[in-house]
Design an enzyme around this catalytic site. Structure first.
Site: not given
Length: 735
Positions: A452, A656
């Site tokens: 996502d 990340e």
């Protein structure tokens, strides 16, 4: 005084020890002694006759330290040095020292051997940022003055990052959930209600946990802990109704004895969180983290996370996206069998409960496979393939309050309602908007996919039999068949708590049953997903009944799972790999598939030009499985080089995700969710879970020579040329 010609005393501190040791209470130099003072010699000694080897004693103290076999050490006042360093070098005032700061990039420190009188210059971004980090760590441990090894400042960056991950970052990301920390763990940055408070939901099958947390709430009323029973039957309606009171979900605990009262009590099992704002147990993040944990000898944490997942499947029916109440209808990419078998391989020789651990994990995986992935609405009977297609009602509550404003406002106006009135009415079925239902069906599916968001999946995800999901389920089928055959005598009984569908207690599973499932899935994947012309696997739209054209890096998951034949693997390496390989490793998808971006069509974080740790790790394992070892080494080097350079240039940053098309500042991500792992002052203490794992996991695919080159920040192209063409240098697409 210590002689520079003698080995260090056994009570000296390892200069590369973890911060809690190096700056901890047991550190020898904290008692104010001169144990580390180095002897100095005069610069004005009389000449020594040739006939004698007896050195004369120094007549006076010289103005320089003795040349020592020891690395240099500095005597540092923490607060004053930190203030001076920040004022002089942190010119953009972001609590970090990076290549973007415009200070002089030099600061002098007093040496231990001269009691701080003689000074030595610390130069360059890397050493100064390391100094800033070390000072913050010392301050965190309550130190006002320290003796600091120079080797801690100029440490090989590959060694430093790997050391920090092993000794510090994993500890910084490790959590437990029990009464000792429930007020902290229960806080949810994604709780947008008017009165956020710690709250925990306990399944009916765990009454001992309900009693435990009820006692915690009674004994500690100041934390305002609310303990709630979870409904026995979890439905989309009940999950929606819990959104007004979101909370943690109970996970596995150990029974123990309270050392004070001598009574039996419960204690939380540890687990590793992703980092940033993600502070609960997550699905596929945990699998990727387990690869790094095992590489670092921390298999106990990986084992504990498998046990948490088994608890979730037993009580919640699935491995959840994450352990919060609003995720109860949503799963994540399934990796349980591979995770459990890797843990079992590590513990089988010394853990008497290893086989039972594996049995429970395989039973849980069978239940999840049958009740989640091979059941309505995720299973597509027409193709025999599976989809990300979670149930749910209304607007996902975990997103920022304004995340869906542009989507919902036109419907609010259409129904003559305020924005908040419309959301409330829509969530509870008082107004019906089929187009909006379709939008959120796919939005929930994208979130379940773990990818996502991406233009590959936007407004279509729930209809797609994706290459990633079906590769993972093929791996489930092969792993379960292997486990039943090899470890359980080709006969696995299913106890009542793991029965689903038409199963009855003591139902028998055999390896041949699962081998047939795998063969059927492979035939379906070859039929619907393999594209012979392009030499790649693609997603398949089960509604339009056509193969998709979006080129995704998950095509290599077919090799990770073993579903690709050797000839298909060769096509993937020859035809697909060049499409995805860029400066920093593998990019999520091709630029052509993503299409043009602009104000009306912004970047999505799982599209070009971004790359993610799981894509790299699975591709390395996939290529290694089929014998493409040079490709593995090259791709691992590219990713680790990019990480290392950002780590050196930007104050130890580990984030990340990365823009893998740029070597300069790849951690700067211009996408809808920004980047996690950037928000730290002075020193990063956690990194990011699966990126940490990718670093220590990737080092295993590189030889010592490559690791040394990585430590000198040698780009891949330069390294390949220096090794006389031993390593091929593929032509890369321009950014």
């Amino acid at each position: 005084m210590s002689s520079p010609l003698k080995p260090r005393s056994s009570i000296d501190i390892d200069p590369f020890s973890a911060p809690e040791i190096y700056y901890g209470n047991d550190a020898v130099y904290k008692n104010g002694s001169n144990h580390f003072r180095t002897r100095t010699y005069s610069t004005n000694t009389r000449a020594i006759p040739d006939i004698t080897f007896e050195p004369r004693k120094p007549q006076r103290r010289g103005s320089h330290d003795e040349v020592s076999l020891y690395p240099r050490r500095f005597l540092v006042n923490v607060d004053s040095t930190l203030a001076h360093l920040a004022k002089q070098e942190d010119t953009d005032n972001n609590w970090q020292i990076t290549i973007e700061d415009t200070g002089p990039k030099v600061l002098s420190l007093g040496t231990v051997g001269s009691n701080g009188i003689n000074r030595f210059d610390i130069r360059g971004t890397y050493m100064l940022s390391n100094l800033l980090q070390e000072l913050h760590l010392a301050k965190d441990h309550g130190r006002n003055q320290i003796i600091l090894d120079e080797s801690r400042l100029n440490e090989n960056p590959t060694n430093r990052l790997a050391r920090l991950i092993k000794d510090s970052f994993w500890s910084g990301l490790t959590r437990v959930i029990d009464g000792s920390v429930i007020e902290i763990a229960g806080k949810d940055p994604k709780d947008w209600t008017d009165d956020p408070m710690p709250r925990i939901y306990v399944p009916v099958g765990a009454p001992e946990q309900h009693a435990y947390y009820t006692k915690v709430a009674k004994d500690r009323p100041e934390i305002r802990l609310e303990v709630c029973w979870l409904p026995k039957e979890i439905t989309p309606e009940k999950v929606r109704d819990m959104n007004a009171k979101p909370g943690l979900l109970a996970i596995a605990m150990d029974e123990t004895v309270d050392p004070v009262t001598g009574e039996k009590t419960l204690k939380g099992k540890p687990f590793v969180v992703p980092g940033g704002r993600f502070n609960e147990l997550y699905g596929w993040d945990s699998y990727m983290e387990s690869l790094g944990l095992i590489a670092n000898g921390k298999v106990h944490l990986a084992k504990s996370m498998v046990e948490h997942f088994c608890f979730c499947i037993k009580h919640y029916g699935k491995i959840l996206n994450a352990t919060r109440s609003y995720y109860l209808c949503r799963s994540q990419p399934p990796f349980l069998t591979d995770m459990a078998m890797r843990v079992y391989d590590e513990i089988q020789a010394h853990d008497p409960g290893a086989k039972e651990f594996l049995r429970t994990a395989i039973l849980a995986a069978i239940k999840e496979y049958n009740s989640v992935w091979m059941a309505h609405p995720r299973y597509d009977p027409a193709t025999g393939l599976s989809r990300y297609r979670p149930q749910g009602l209304g607007v996902p509550p975990e997103t920022e309050a304004t995340h869906f404003t542009h989507i919902l406002e036109p419907y609010a106006k259409k129904n003559n309602m305020t924005f908040d009135e419309f959301v409330q009415a829509y969530n509870h079925g008082k107004v019906h908007e089929p187009e909006l239902d379709e939008y959120f069906l796919h939005d929930r599916a994208v979130r379940e996919s773990g990818h996502d968001t991406s233009y590959r999946l936007e407004r279509v995800c729930a209809n797609l039999a994706t290459i990633d999901l079906n590769s993972l389920l093929y791996k489930y089928e092969k792993d379960i068949a292997k486990a039943i055959q090899r470890f359980f005598g080709n006969k696995l009984e299913i106890p009542e708590e793991f029965c689903v569908g038409e199963m009855v207690p003591n139902h028998i599973e055999t390896s041949s049953m699962w081998d047939r499932k795998a063969k059927r899935r492979k035939m379906a994947m070859d039929k619907y997903m393999w594209n012979e012309k392009k030499g790649m696997f693609f997603d398949y739209d089960t509604v339009k009944k056509e193969q998709c054209t979006y080129e995704t890096c998950t095509t290599f998951w077919s090799m990770w799972s073993g579903v690709a034949t050797p000839s298909q693997a060769a096509r993937l390496v020859n035809d697909a790999l060049p499409k995805f390989e860029v400066l920093g490793g593998l990019v999520s998808g091709t630029k052509e598939s993503r299409g043009e971006i602009g104000l009306e069509r912004p970047n999505r974080q799982w599209d070009y030009p971004y790359g993610w740790a799981p894509q790299q790790m699975l591709a390395w394992t996939a290529l290694d499985r089929y014998g493409y070892h040079e490709e593995v080494s090259r791709l691992a080097y590219r990713w680790l080089f990019m990480m290392t350079k950002a780590f050196v240039d930007f104050n130890g940053v580990v984030v990340e995700k990365y823009d893998v098309t740029h070597v300069i500042a790849p951690h700067r991500v211009d996408a809808e969710y920004g980047n996690q792992g950037l928000d730290f002052k002075g020193v990063a203490k956690e990194g990011f879970g699966w990126v940490n794992a990718s670093y220590v996991f990737g080092l295993q695919f590189m030889n010592e020579h490559m690791q040394r080159a990585l430590g000198t920040l040698t780009p891949w192209e330069q390294y390949a040329r220096a090794t006389n063409g031993v390593h091929a240098i593929p032509e890369l697409p321009s950014p």
